[in-house]
Motif scaffolding. Structure first.
Motif, mmCIF file in Angstrom:
data_model
loop_
_atom_site.group_PDB
_atom_site.id
_atom_site.type_symbol
_atom_site.label_atom_id
_atom_site.label_comp_id
_atom_site.label_asym_id
_atom_site.label_seq_id
_atom_site.Cartn_x
_atom_site.Cartn_y
_atom_site.Cartn_z
ATOM 1 N N LEU A 194 -12.466 19.721 -0.341
ATOM 2 C CA LEU A 194 -13.570 19.510 0.591
ATOM 3 C C LEU A 194 -13.063 19.025 1.949
ATOM 4 N N GLN A 195 -12.030 18.199 1.928
ATOM 5 C CA GLN A 195 -11.450 17.732 3.190
ATOM 6 C C GLN A 195 -10.848 18.888 3.974
ATOM 7 N N ASP A 196 -10.125 19.759 3.270
ATOM 8 C CA ASP A 196 -9.529 20.926 3.936
ATOM 9 C C ASP A 196 -10.603 21.851 4.492
ATOM 10 N N GLU A 197 -11.687 22.015 3.743
ATOM 11 C CA GLU A 197 -12.729 22.969 4.130
ATOM 12 C C GLU A 197 -13.655 22.428 5.210
ATOM 13 N N LEU A 198 -14.000 21.137 5.112
ATOM 14 C CA LEU A 198 -15.020 20.562 5.982
ATOM 15 C C LEU A 198 -14.465 19.606 7.033
ATOM 16 N N GLY A 199 -13.183 19.222 6.920
ATOM 17 C CA GLY A 199 -12.587 18.313 7.891
ATOM 18 C C GLY A 199 -13.064 16.880 7.768
ATOM 19 N N ILE A 200 -13.471 16.468 6.564
ATOM 20 C CA ILE A 200 -13.990 15.113 6.359
ATOM 21 C C ILE A 200 -12.850 14.093 6.419
ATOM 22 N N THR A 201 -13.175 12.913 6.880
ATOM 23 C CA THR A 201 -12.242 11.791 6.889
ATOM 24 C C THR A 201 -12.639 10.830 5.762
ATOM 25 N N TYR A 202 -11.637 10.390 4.987
ATOM 26 C CA TYR A 202 -11.912 9.498 3.858
ATOM 27 C C TYR A 202 -11.233 8.152 4.034
ATOM 28 N N MET A 203 -11.897 7.103 3.517
ATOM 29 C CA MET A 203 -11.215 5.879 3.120
ATOM 30 C C MET A 203 -11.275 5.868 1.607
ATOM 31 N N PHE A 204 -10.116 5.905 0.956
ATOM 32 C CA PHE A 204 -10.064 6.004 -0.502
ATOM 33 C C PHE A 204 -9.594 4.683 -1.076
ATOM 34 N N ILE A 205 -10.506 3.977 -1.750
ATOM 35 C CA ILE A 205 -10.234 2.652 -2.294
ATOM 36 C C ILE A 205 -9.873 2.781 -3.768
ATOM 37 N N THR A 206 -8.758 2.194 -4.164
ATOM 38 C CA THR A 206 -8.333 2.280 -5.554
ATOM 39 C C THR A 206 -7.318 1.186 -5.860
ATOM 40 N N HIS A 207 -7.104 0.911 -7.159
ATOM 41 C CA HIS A 207 -6.019 0.034 -7.580
ATOM 42 C C HIS A 207 -4.909 0.846 -8.229
ATOM 43 N N ASN A 208 -5.093 2.158 -8.300
ATOM 44 C CA ASN A 208 -4.147 3.042 -8.971
ATOM 45 C C ASN A 208 -3.176 3.639 -7.958
ATOM 46 N N MET A 209 -1.923 3.213 -7.992
ATOM 47 C CA MET A 209 -0.941 3.663 -7.012
ATOM 48 C C MET A 209 -0.634 5.154 -7.151
ATOM 49 N N SER A 210 -0.667 5.685 -8.356
ATOM 50 C CA SER A 210 -0.399 7.109 -8.553
ATOM 51 C C SER A 210 -1.498 7.961 -7.928
ATOM 52 N N VAL A 211 -2.736 7.509 -8.060
ATOM 53 C CA VAL A 211 -3.859 8.241 -7.480
ATOM 54 C C VAL A 211 -3.791 8.229 -5.959
ATOM 55 N N VAL A 212 -3.534 7.061 -5.385
ATOM 56 C CA VAL A 212 -3.515 6.959 -3.925
ATOM 57 C C VAL A 212 -2.342 7.744 -3.328
ATOM 58 N N ARG A 213 -1.270 7.859 -4.077
ATOM 59 C CA ARG A 213 -0.126 8.664 -3.617
ATOM 60 C C ARG A 213 -0.502 10.134 -3.533
ATOM 61 N N HIS A 214 -1.330 10.577 -4.467
ATOM 62 C CA HIS A 214 -1.706 11.984 -4.545
ATOM 63 C C HIS A 214 -2.632 12.402 -3.403
ATOM 64 N N ILE A 215 -3.539 11.511 -3.002
ATOM 65 C CA ILE A 215 -4.618 11.932 -2.099
ATOM 66 C C ILE A 215 -4.475 11.422 -0.664
ATOM 67 N N SER A 216 -3.686 10.376 -0.423
ATOM 68 C CA SER A 216 -3.711 9.700 0.876
ATOM 69 C C SER A 216 -2.627 10.194 1.831
ATOM 70 N N HIS A 217 -2.962 10.160 3.116
ATOM 71 C CA HIS A 217 -1.979 10.413 4.168
ATOM 72 C C HIS A 217 -1.315 9.099 4.601
ATOM 73 N N ASN A 218 -2.112 8.040 4.648
ATOM 74 C CA ASN A 218 -1.615 6.705 4.994
ATOM 75 C C ASN A 218 -2.184 5.708 3.997
ATOM 76 N N ILE A 219 -1.491 4.574 3.847
ATOM 77 C CA ILE A 219 -1.916 3.573 2.867
ATOM 78 C C ILE A 219 -1.925 2.185 3.499
ATOM 79 N N CYS A 220 -2.987 1.432 3.202
ATOM 80 C CA CYS A 220 -3.057 -0.001 3.519
ATOM 81 C C CYS A 220 -2.971 -0.779 2.214
ATOM 82 N N VAL A 221 -2.081 -1.758 2.150
ATOM 83 C CA VAL A 221 -1.954 -2.618 0.978
ATOM 84 C C VAL A 221 -2.627 -3.952 1.299
ATOM 85 N N MET A 222 -3.626 -4.330 0.477
ATOM 86 C CA MET A 222 -4.377 -5.565 0.715
ATOM 87 C C MET A 222 -3.997 -6.634 -0.300
ATOM 88 N N TYR A 223 -4.006 -7.864 0.176
ATOM 89 C CA TYR A 223 -3.802 -9.007 -0.714
ATOM 90 C C TYR A 223 -4.693 -10.143 -0.252
#
Length: 319
Positions: A194-223
């Motif tokens: 959908l991002q490729d087709e529609l040009g949507i911008t996402y903020m993807f929130i997760t605790h799963n590092m493998s998932v965020v590696r798959h989908i993200s261009h940039n990553i913010c680590v919060m503590y």
């Protein structure tokens, strides 16, 4: 090109009987148009609060939010309605509780189209069918209720509802954590398509590092409400610099039995997020903590595009 989202020193505090809970504390970052910013960290670190504050499900305590260069930090009810119709949406974590159990798939997807008052009945019918096709929902499900579908289909309904008015920015609040692993992959691939087709911008929130590696261009680590490291995804995984990020990455399961990673076990107690003292909030669990860590830490650029909040980062880089 100017970023779609620019956040400057954003804060969100909640009053408690013991003081102010610093859920989001002095957070700054930008999200480029058409990209995905992943936000990771332990449960309770403020990830979801950050995402909800951006789209005004929570009102910020301080700081500034810019959307396409326009300040949207404080908006009235009319401006907020327009913002949500034209620009921002959210996909929630639990696809069951986020849907009305008394509404069918068709009614759920049609609702934002009806409320916008922009479309005729014929246009709404046509657009509903298009959205179902877009997210991979069979039209035979249009009269189904949430309890009659599995988690993956429910989440597709939530995605279709979020896409109904063509938003530019979507907060994905752990949208796959409640799903089976095989269904997770389907939903992640759908979001990327959908991002490729529609040009949507996402903020993807997760605790799963493998998932965020798959989908993200940039990553913010919060503590505990603060960003400790931000970086392009590939660089964060190949060269993590903050001790907390290294500990998170060491916990990723590996199938390589010949090259086992050394697991970093964090010891010590979490500091309270209620009126915390100045200084590094990770210091009580950091094996490299020193006296300088009791001073306020600054998120600074250590490598091009790679920001770290640690006064000892240059020393640790060479260890």
């Amino acid at each position: 090109m100017a970023p779609l989202i620019e956040v400057q020193h954003l804060k969100k505090y909640f009053p408690t009987a013991r003081g102010q809970l610093h859920a989001v504390d002095d957070v700054s970052f930008t999200i480029e148009r058409g990209t995905t910013m992943g936000v990771v960290g332990e449960s309770g670190c403020g990830k979801s609060t950050l995402g909800r504050t951006l789209i005004h499900l929570h009102e910020s305590t301080d700081g500034k939010i810019l959307f396409e260069g326009k300040d949207i930090t404080r908006v009235n009810s009319k401006e907020l309605k327009q913002l949500r119709e034209d620009s921002v949406q959210i996909i929630f974590q639990d696809p069951y509780s986020s849907l009305n159990p008394r509404m069918t798939v068709e009614q759920t997807i049609r609702e934002p189209l009806v409320l916008s008052r922009r479309f005729s009945k014929a246009e709404i019918d046509k657009e509903t069918e298009r959205l179902m096709d877009l997210v991979g929902l069979d039209r035979r499900l249009r009269l189904s209720y949430p309890h009659e579908m599995d988690g993956g289909r429910r989440q597709r309904v939530g995605i279709a509802r979020a896409l109904a008015l063509n938003p530019k920015f979507i907060v994905c609040d752990e949208p796959v954590s409640a799903l089976d692993v095989s269904i997770q992959a389907q939903i992640l691939n759908l979001l990327m398509d959908l991002q490729d087709e529609l040009g949507i911008t996402y903020m993807f929130i997760t605790h799963n590092m493998s998932v965020v590696r798959h989908i993200s261009h940039n990553i913010c680590v919060m503590y505990l409400g603060q960003l400790v490291e931000t970086s392009p995804t590939k660089e964060l995984f190949s060269k993590p610099l903050h001790p907390y990020t290294k500990a998170l990455l060491s916990a990723i399961p590996s199938t390589d039995i010949h090259h086992k990673k050394e697991r970093i076990i964090l010891k010590g107690e979490l500091v309270s997020p209620i009126d915390p003292k100045p200084g590094c909030r990770f210091a009580t669990r950091c094996p490299y903590a020193c006296e300088a860590c009791s001073q306020p830490q600054e998120l600074r650029e250590v490598l091009p595009g790679h920001y770290v909040s640690c006064c000892r980062v240059e020393e640790l880089e060479n260890l």
